[in-house]
Design a protein around this motif. Structure first.
Motif, PDB file in Angstrom:
ATOM      1  N   SER A 171       0.896  -0.946   0.131  1.00 49.51           N
ATOM      2  CA  SER A 171       0.216   0.206   0.318  1.00 49.51           C
ATOM      3  C   SER A 171       0.794   1.581   0.035  1.00 49.51           C
ATOM      4  CB  SER A 171      -0.821   0.168   1.116  1.00 49.51           C
ATOM      5  OG  SER A 171      -0.765   1.038   1.781  1.00 49.51           O
ATOM      6  N   GLU A 172       0.085   2.204  -1.297  1.00 48.12           N
ATOM      7  CA  GLU A 172       1.289   3.111  -1.089  1.00 48.12           C
ATOM      8  C   GLU A 172       1.009   4.250   0.033  1.00 48.12           C
ATOM      9  OE1 GLU A 172       0.921   5.560  -4.569  1.00 48.12           O
ATOM     10  OE2 GLU A 172       3.147   6.316  -4.704  1.00 48.12           O
ATOM     11  N   ASP A 173      -0.101   4.187   0.858  1.00 48.41           N
ATOM     12  CA  ASP A 173       0.332   4.846   2.093  1.00 48.41           C
ATOM     13  C   ASP A 173       0.635   4.388   3.183  1.00 48.41           C
ATOM     14  OD1 ASP A 173      -2.108   6.571   1.123  1.00 48.41           O
ATOM     15  OD2 ASP A 173      -3.617   4.727   2.316  1.00 48.41           O
ATOM     16  N   THR A 174       1.390   2.964   3.772  1.00 48.18           N
ATOM     17  CA  THR A 174       2.162   2.378   4.235  1.00 48.18           C
ATOM     18  C   THR A 174       3.803   2.819   3.852  1.00 48.18           C
ATOM     19  OG1 THR A 174       0.642   0.809   4.261  1.00 48.18           O
ATOM     20  CG2 THR A 174       3.242   0.389   5.108  1.00 48.18           C
ATOM     21  N   VAL A 175       3.557   2.703   2.835  1.00 44.37           N
ATOM     22  CA  VAL A 175       5.414   3.134   2.221  1.00 44.37           C
ATOM     23  C   VAL A 175       5.073   4.827   3.001  1.00 44.37           C
ATOM     24  CG1 VAL A 175       6.405   3.815  -0.024  1.00 44.37           C
ATOM     25  CG2 VAL A 175       5.708   1.726   0.302  1.00 44.37           C
ATOM     26  N   HIS A 176       4.034   5.868   2.491  1.00 47.59           N
ATOM     27  CA  HIS A 176       4.743   6.744   3.509  1.00 47.59           C
ATOM     28  C   HIS A 176       4.734   7.032   4.906  1.00 47.59           C
ATOM     29  CE1 HIS A 176       3.949  11.232   3.055  1.00 47.59           C
ATOM     30  NE2 HIS A 176       3.378  10.860   3.862  1.00 47.59           N
ATOM     31  N   ALA A 177       4.460   6.139   5.098  1.00 52.60           N
ATOM     32  CA  ALA A 177       3.550   6.536   6.587  1.00 52.60           C
ATOM     33  C   ALA A 177       5.015   5.908   7.161  1.00 52.60           C
ATOM     34  CB  ALA A 177       2.436   5.637   7.275  1.00 52.60           C
ATOM     35  N   VAL A 178       5.741   4.647   7.160  1.00 57.22           N
ATOM     36  CA  VAL A 178       7.287   4.666   7.021  1.00 57.22           C
ATOM     37  C   VAL A 178       7.967   5.522   6.979  1.00 57.22           C
ATOM     38  CG1 VAL A 178       9.275   2.433   6.453  1.00 57.22           C
ATOM     39  CG2 VAL A 178       6.869   1.768   6.781  1.00 57.22           C
ATOM     40  N   ALA A 179       8.168   6.095   5.552  1.00 55.42           N
ATOM     41  CA  ALA A 179       9.150   7.500   5.323  1.00 55.42           C
ATOM     42  C   ALA A 179       9.165   8.189   6.508  1.00 55.42           C
ATOM     43  CB  ALA A 179       8.890   7.821   4.217  1.00 55.42           C
ATOM     44  N   GLU A 180       7.583   8.849   6.326  1.00 50.16           N
ATOM     45  CA  GLU A 180       7.480  10.106   7.532  1.00 50.16           C
ATOM     46  C   GLU A 180       8.103   9.930   8.986  1.00 50.16           C
ATOM     47  OE1 GLU A 180       5.250  13.343   7.237  1.00 50.16           O
ATOM     48  OE2 GLU A 180       6.971  12.085   5.991  1.00 50.16           O
ATOM     49  N   LEU A 181       7.893   7.942   9.726  1.00 51.19           N
ATOM     50  CA  LEU A 181       8.194   8.107  10.440  1.00 51.19           C
ATOM     51  C   LEU A 181       9.782   8.058  10.859  1.00 51.19           C
ATOM     52  CD1 LEU A 181       8.471   6.279  13.300  1.00 51.19           C
ATOM     53  CD2 LEU A 181       8.488   3.809  12.330  1.00 51.19           C
ATOM     54  N   ALA A 182      10.618   7.465   9.508  1.00 52.49           N
ATOM     55  CA  ALA A 182      12.155   7.299   9.355  1.00 52.49           C
ATOM     56  C   ALA A 182      12.575   9.398   9.020  1.00 52.49           C
ATOM     57  CB  ALA A 182      12.908   6.971   8.395  1.00 52.49           C
ATOM     58  N   ARG A 183      11.699  10.132   8.910  1.00 48.77           N
ATOM     59  CA  ARG A 183      12.057  11.355   8.886  1.00 48.77           C
ATOM     60  C   ARG A 183      11.472  11.924  10.173  1.00 48.77           C
ATOM     61  NH1 ARG A 183       8.630  11.038   4.131  1.00 48.77           N
ATOM     62  NH2 ARG A 183      10.213  10.465   1.836  1.00 48.77           N
ATOM     63  N   ARG A 184      10.794  11.897  10.450  1.00 48.40           N
ATOM     64  CA  ARG A 184      10.457  12.316  12.037  1.00 48.40           C
ATOM     65  C   ARG A 184      11.909  12.108  13.355  1.00 48.40           C
ATOM     66  NH1 ARG A 184       5.892  10.396  11.137  1.00 48.40           N
ATOM     67  NH2 ARG A 184       5.913   9.320  13.494  1.00 48.40           N
ATOM     68  N   THR A 185      12.064  10.561  13.341  1.00 43.94           N
ATOM     69  CA  THR A 185      12.536  10.120  14.379  1.00 43.94           C
ATOM     70  C   THR A 185      14.512  10.454  13.839  1.00 43.94           C
ATOM     71  OG1 THR A 185      11.038   8.550  14.180  1.00 43.94           O
ATOM     72  CG2 THR A 185      13.223   7.754  15.231  1.00 43.94           C
ATOM     73  N   TYR A 186      14.536  10.188  12.929  1.00 39.95           N
ATOM     74  CA  TYR A 186      16.162  10.119  12.178  1.00 39.95           C
ATOM     75  C   TYR A 186      16.654  11.038  11.323  1.00 39.95           C
ATOM     76  CZ  TYR A 186      16.249   5.438  14.067  1.00 39.95           C
ATOM     77  OH  TYR A 186      16.398   4.761  15.245  1.00 39.95           O
ATOM     78  N   GLY A 187      15.597  11.967  10.412  1.00 38.93           N
ATOM     79  CA  GLY A 187      16.425  12.824   9.107  1.00 38.93           C
ATOM     80  C   GLY A 187      15.686  12.534   8.009  1.00 38.93           C
ATOM     81  N   GLU A 188      16.238  12.675   7.045  1.00 40.48           N
ATOM     82  CA  GLU A 188      16.094  12.475   5.314  1.00 40.48           C
ATOM     83  C   GLU A 188      16.584  11.248   5.467  1.00 40.48           C
ATOM     84  OE1 GLU A 188      14.884  13.451   2.903  1.00 40.48           O
ATOM     85  OE2 GLU A 188      13.535  14.817   4.036  1.00 40.48           O
TER      86      GLU A 188
END
Ligand SMILES: NC(=O)c1ccc[n+]([C@@H]2O[C@H](COP(=O)([O-])OP(=O)(O)OC[C@H]3O[C@@H](n4cnc5c(N)ncnc54)[C@H](O)[C@@H]3O)[C@@H](O)[C@H]2O)c1
Length: 254
Positions: free
Chosen positions: A60-77
């Motif tokens: 699901s593209e929504d899942t991919v987006h949520a994972v990316a957002e978690l990564a950015r929020r937690t660690y950055g780009e």
């Protein structure tokens, strides 16, 4: 690319090769985001490396987006996105497989890779740096005699990686396609092969595979293989296509 201090997403990292890579990459000093549809696997692997995890279906593209957002929020780009989750399906014995299996195979082995690239490539292009890795299989260089949907979609995964490398390497984006042979993970072990089956002979352990990947990422190698089987198949196909097809033939029990 050295993995130290890099932000790395590994899909399918709640088990199998993904989990071994998450652990090995973390040991290398990477900040790894774990993601899988298996909640217990995510919890266990993320906890073992002191990292964050996200549970979801990566088709699901929504899942991919949520994972990316978690990564950015937690660690950055995000520096590295490793699209690794896969599924072979049940033993098919020469049957074509139903639409559900074809649809799932396409979404998992191709569209989840496409969604990841859509999500992270723009920022990578702005920085002129980043690493995209897709797991296909030796099957993408040869074939899996039992599994049509797996074979076709893994060929498509390799083709997408080739396209990415040809199009974006000149922009500073590293691309690798991982095309391993048999690996001793739940995927292979659930096939129910007897211990002396040729498919298990010489199969790599997840730890061996993770070690090899660290080296291949360091070398920024496009095609990552663990034996000559895939390249030999490609050479055989180019030299004599008729003979190659005959060599791949197998008798279907009916
Ligand atoms: N094991 C082998 O012999 C072998 C050989 C060649 C290639 N591969 C490929 O290597 C990759 C990893 O395989 P593995 O052997 O570790 O398999 P595995 O089944 O042991 O692990 C795969 C992980 O992906 C997860 N996953 C599956 N579908 C998902 C989805 N829709 N959303 C989120 N997570 C999902 C599973 O829950 C599991 O934790 C796959 O792409 C596979 O096709 C495996």
């Amino acid at each position: 690319m050295k993995l130290r201090d890099k932000v790395v997403v590994v899909t399918g990292s709640g088990g199998g090769i993904g989990a071994a890579c998450a652990r090995r990459f973390a040991a290398e000093g990477a900040k790894v985001v774990v993601t899988d549809k298996d909640p217990d696997g995510v919890e266990e692997v993320a906890r073992s490396i002191g990292s964050v995890g996200s549970v979801g279906d990566i088709t699901s593209e929504d899942t991919v987006h949520a994972v990316a957002e978690l990564a950015r929020r937690t660690y950055g780009e995000i520096d590295v996105w490793f699209s690794n989750a896969g599924y072979t399906g049940p033993h098919q014995g020469g049957s074509i497989g139903d639409d559900g299996l074809w649809d799932l195979s396409w979404r998992l082995h191709v569209m989840s890779h496409v969604y990841a690239v859509r999500e992270v490539l723009p920022a990578m292009l702005e920085r002129g740096d980043g690493y995209l890795i897709q797991t296909a299989s030796v099957v993408a260089l040869a074939m899996h005699p039992d599994k049509a949907a797996y074979t076709v979609t893994k060929h498509a995964a390799l083709s997408f990686s080739e396209w990415l490398a040809a199009t974006h390497r000149p922009n500073g984006i590293k691309v690798s396609c991982f095309c391993p042979g048999p690996m001793l993970t739940p995927m292979l072990l659930s096939e129910g092969f007897p211990a002396d089956h040729p498919a298990l002979r010489g199969a790599a352990t997840p730890q061996e595979v993770a070690e090899r990947l660290v080296g291949a990422i360091d070398a920024e190698q496009f095609l990552i293989v663990d034996s000559s089987t895939g390249p030999d198949s490609l050479r055989g196909k180019a030299a004599d296509y008729e003979k190659w097809v005959e060599g791949m033939a197998f008798a279907v029990e009916r």
